[in-house]
Scaffold this motif. Structure first.
Motif, mmCIF file in Angstrom:
data_model
loop_
_atom_site.group_PDB
_atom_site.id
_atom_site.type_symbol
_atom_site.label_atom_id
_atom_site.label_comp_id
_atom_site.label_asym_id
_atom_site.label_seq_id
_atom_site.Cartn_x
_atom_site.Cartn_y
_atom_site.Cartn_z
ATOM 1 N N LEU A 17 0.791 -1.214 0.000
ATOM 2 C CA LEU A 17 0.000 0.000 0.000
ATOM 3 C C LEU A 17 0.829 1.272 0.000
ATOM 4 O O LEU A 17 0.305 2.368 -0.037
ATOM 5 C CB LEU A 17 -0.949 -0.004 1.199
ATOM 6 N N ALA A 18 2.133 1.139 0.045
ATOM 7 C CA ALA A 18 2.968 2.339 0.026
ATOM 8 C C ALA A 18 4.110 2.156 -0.959
ATOM 9 O O ALA A 18 4.613 1.064 -1.135
ATOM 10 C CB ALA A 18 3.522 2.610 1.415
ATOM 11 N N ALA A 29 -2.014 7.512 -6.402
ATOM 12 C CA ALA A 29 -2.708 8.064 -7.564
ATOM 13 C C ALA A 29 -2.727 7.042 -8.706
ATOM 14 O O ALA A 29 -3.754 6.880 -9.385
ATOM 15 C CB ALA A 29 -2.040 9.354 -8.016
ATOM 16 N N GLU A 30 -1.641 6.346 -8.904
ATOM 17 C CA GLU A 30 -1.588 5.329 -9.955
ATOM 18 C C GLU A 30 -2.564 4.194 -9.671
ATOM 19 O O GLU A 30 -3.219 3.673 -10.576
ATOM 20 C CB GLU A 30 -0.170 4.786 -10.106
ATOM 21 N N ARG A 31 -2.685 3.821 -8.410
ATOM 22 C CA ARG A 31 -3.627 2.760 -8.048
ATOM 23 C C ARG A 31 -5.062 3.206 -8.289
ATOM 24 O O ARG A 31 -5.908 2.404 -8.692
ATOM 25 C CB ARG A 31 -3.414 2.335 -6.603
ATOM 26 N N VAL A 32 -5.354 4.473 -8.054
ATOM 27 C CA VAL A 32 -6.688 5.009 -8.327
ATOM 28 C C VAL A 32 -6.975 4.919 -9.826
ATOM 29 O O VAL A 32 -8.052 4.478 -10.242
ATOM 30 C CB VAL A 32 -6.821 6.466 -7.819
ATOM 31 N N GLU A 33 -6.008 5.321 -10.643
ATOM 32 C CA GLU A 33 -6.182 5.235 -12.102
ATOM 33 C C GLU A 33 -6.359 3.791 -12.560
ATOM 34 O O GLU A 33 -7.227 3.501 -13.393
ATOM 35 C CB GLU A 33 -4.975 5.851 -12.817
ATOM 36 N N ASP A 84 -10.259 3.236 0.574
ATOM 37 C CA ASP A 84 -11.431 4.066 0.327
ATOM 38 C C ASP A 84 -11.168 5.038 -0.825
ATOM 39 O O ASP A 84 -12.011 5.215 -1.702
ATOM 40 C CB ASP A 84 -11.821 4.814 1.594
ATOM 41 N N LEU A 85 -10.000 5.658 -0.841
ATOM 42 C CA LEU A 85 -9.662 6.574 -1.936
ATOM 43 C C LEU A 85 -9.572 5.843 -3.269
ATOM 44 O O LEU A 85 -9.947 6.378 -4.311
ATOM 45 C CB LEU A 85 -8.333 7.269 -1.666
ATOM 46 N N ILE A 86 -9.072 4.627 -3.243
ATOM 47 C CA ILE A 86 -8.894 3.856 -4.472
ATOM 48 C C ILE A 86 -10.224 3.390 -5.042
ATOM 49 O O ILE A 86 -10.441 3.453 -6.249
ATOM 50 C CB ILE A 86 -7.965 2.649 -4.218
#
Length: 95
Positions: A17-18, A29-33, A84-86
């Motif tokens: 996660l980091a 941010a890349e994981r969100v994309e 949650d953000l992802i």
């Protein structure tokens, strides 16, 4: 879509996660994309139009940009906050 979402979430939780270096916002941010791209692909596979899938991807890219622009300190976030953000389009990006 639920058949796809549960395994995708499990796979993402198994990933580190980091990222190394910085505050980890680039990796987050890349994981969100990546998550948005996977959701768009799943939506298309389930009959969504190209425009709908593109909207999902565009929203993910905008969220990723907001995370990167806000210089979110991902290292200070809990795993639940990151997840949650992802996965949650409605989650508020910390400033």
């Amino acid at each position: 879509m639920r058949k796809f979402l549960a395994p995708a979430l499990i796979a993402m939780m198994a990933l580190p996660l980091a990222a190394c270096g910085g505050d980890g916002d680039d990796a987050l941010a890349e994981r969100v994309e990546d998550n948005a791209e996977e959701r768009a692909d799943a939506a298309e596979a389930n009959g969504a139009t190209d425009a709908q899938a593109d909207a999902i991807e565009d929203a993910g890219e905008a969220r990723a940009d907001a995370i990167d622009d806000a210089d979110v300190n991902a290292h200070a976030m809990s795993n639940e906050q990151k997840l949650d953000l992802i996965t949650n389009d409605q989650a508020v990006v910390p400033q």
